[in-house]
Write an enzyme that holds these catalytic residues in place. Sequence first.
Site, PDB file in Angstrom:
ATOM      1  N   GLY A 259       0.847  -1.184   0.000  1.00 29.61           N
ATOM      2  CA  GLY A 259       0.000   0.000   0.000  1.00 29.61           C
ATOM      3  C   GLY A 259       0.881   1.232   0.000  1.00 29.61           C
ATOM      4  O   GLY A 259       2.092   1.149   0.229  1.00 29.61           O
ATOM      5  N   TYR A 260       0.257   2.362  -0.247  1.00 31.46           N
ATOM      6  CA  TYR A 260       0.984   3.622  -0.302  1.00 31.46           C
ATOM      7  C   TYR A 260       0.492   4.532   0.815  1.00 31.46           C
ATOM      8  O   TYR A 260      -0.697   4.850   0.880  1.00 31.46           O
ATOM      9  CB  TYR A 260       0.807   4.285  -1.673  1.00 31.46           C
ATOM     10  CG  TYR A 260       1.503   3.487  -2.747  1.00 31.46           C
ATOM     11  CD1 TYR A 260       2.799   3.801  -3.119  1.00 31.46           C
ATOM     12  CD2 TYR A 260       0.893   2.388  -3.344  1.00 31.46           C
ATOM     13  CE1 TYR A 260       3.470   3.055  -4.076  1.00 31.46           C
ATOM     14  CE2 TYR A 260       1.546   1.631  -4.299  1.00 31.46           C
ATOM     15  CZ  TYR A 260       2.833   1.975  -4.653  1.00 31.46           C
ATOM     16  OH  TYR A 260       3.493   1.223  -5.585  1.00 31.46           O
ATOM     17  N   VAL A 261       1.420   4.927   1.692  1.00 32.46           N
ATOM     18  CA  VAL A 261       1.080   5.848   2.768  1.00 32.46           C
ATOM     19  C   VAL A 261       0.763   7.209   2.154  1.00 32.46           C
ATOM     20  O   VAL A 261      -0.166   7.885   2.558  1.00 32.46           O
ATOM     21  CB  VAL A 261       2.226   5.951   3.799  1.00 32.46           C
ATOM     22  CG1 VAL A 261       1.921   6.984   4.862  1.00 32.46           C
ATOM     23  CG2 VAL A 261       2.473   4.587   4.442  1.00 32.46           C
ATOM     24  N   TRP A 262       1.534   7.628   1.163  1.00 31.77           N
ATOM     25  CA  TRP A 262       1.248   8.815   0.366  1.00 31.77           C
ATOM     26  C   TRP A 262       1.863   8.661  -1.012  1.00 31.77           C
ATOM     27  O   TRP A 262       2.816   7.918  -1.191  1.00 31.77           O
ATOM     28  CB  TRP A 262       1.692  10.118   1.021  1.00 31.77           C
ATOM     29  CG  TRP A 262       3.115  10.216   1.467  1.00 31.77           C
ATOM     30  CD1 TRP A 262       3.559  10.104   2.743  1.00 31.77           C
ATOM     31  CD2 TRP A 262       4.292  10.425   0.677  1.00 31.77           C
ATOM     32  NE1 TRP A 262       4.926  10.239   2.788  1.00 31.77           N
ATOM     33  CE2 TRP A 262       5.409  10.443   1.545  1.00 31.77           C
ATOM     34  CE3 TRP A 262       4.530  10.606  -0.679  1.00 31.77           C
ATOM     35  CZ2 TRP A 262       6.713  10.622   1.092  1.00 31.77           C
ATOM     36  CZ3 TRP A 262       5.837  10.785  -1.130  1.00 31.77           C
ATOM     37  CH2 TRP A 262       6.894  10.801  -0.234  1.00 31.77           C
TER      38      TRP A 262
ATOM     39  N   ILE B 270      -3.831   1.042  -7.633  1.00 36.53           N
ATOM     40  CA  ILE B 270      -4.596   1.155  -6.380  1.00 36.53           C
ATOM     41  C   ILE B 270      -5.762   2.111  -6.579  1.00 36.53           C
ATOM     42  O   ILE B 270      -6.881   1.847  -6.149  1.00 36.53           O
ATOM     43  CB  ILE B 270      -3.677   1.606  -5.217  1.00 36.53           C
ATOM     44  CG1 ILE B 270      -2.869   0.411  -4.746  1.00 36.53           C
ATOM     45  CG2 ILE B 270      -4.476   2.215  -4.074  1.00 36.53           C
ATOM     46  CD1 ILE B 270      -1.919   0.679  -3.608  1.00 36.53           C
TER      47      ILE B 270
END
Length: 152
Positions: free
Chosen positions: A28-31, A145
Amino acid sequence: MPLEIERKYLVKPELLQLPNEGKKLIQGYVWSDPDKSLRIRIAGNKALLTIKTGTNPLRRSEFEYEIPMKDANELLVLCESKIEKIRYLIKYENLLWEVDVFEGENKGLIVAEVELSSEEQEINLPNWINTEVTKDPKYLNVELIKHPFSKW
């Protein structure tokens, strides 16, 4: 500054012979912004934090650090959504190809990537390679995503 130089391709699934074993990846991407991202990835029993910068999908700066699994799980909770895929490694003519078979909302998408030592490096493509998508941003994980393959 560490550089990642890689090319990305779609594959011909009917010609692709996957190895018996692959590694489950959850990320996943935090930002993420158009020119940088902070990714959390769990790859088997390893957890990684990765910072990527740059707008050229062929050549970007990449900083990757192993982090405790507990931290990775907590950081993944902060991510709006995640990508799940199985990664298979295939050697072909002295290059290591990473073949990602996506699951979940990206099921049906299979992408092969190969890291190179320079942008000009010539490579012979395996017969299971189809179309190059290196410069098509919709195939970046950070975009998958936001806009999953199943909704194209």
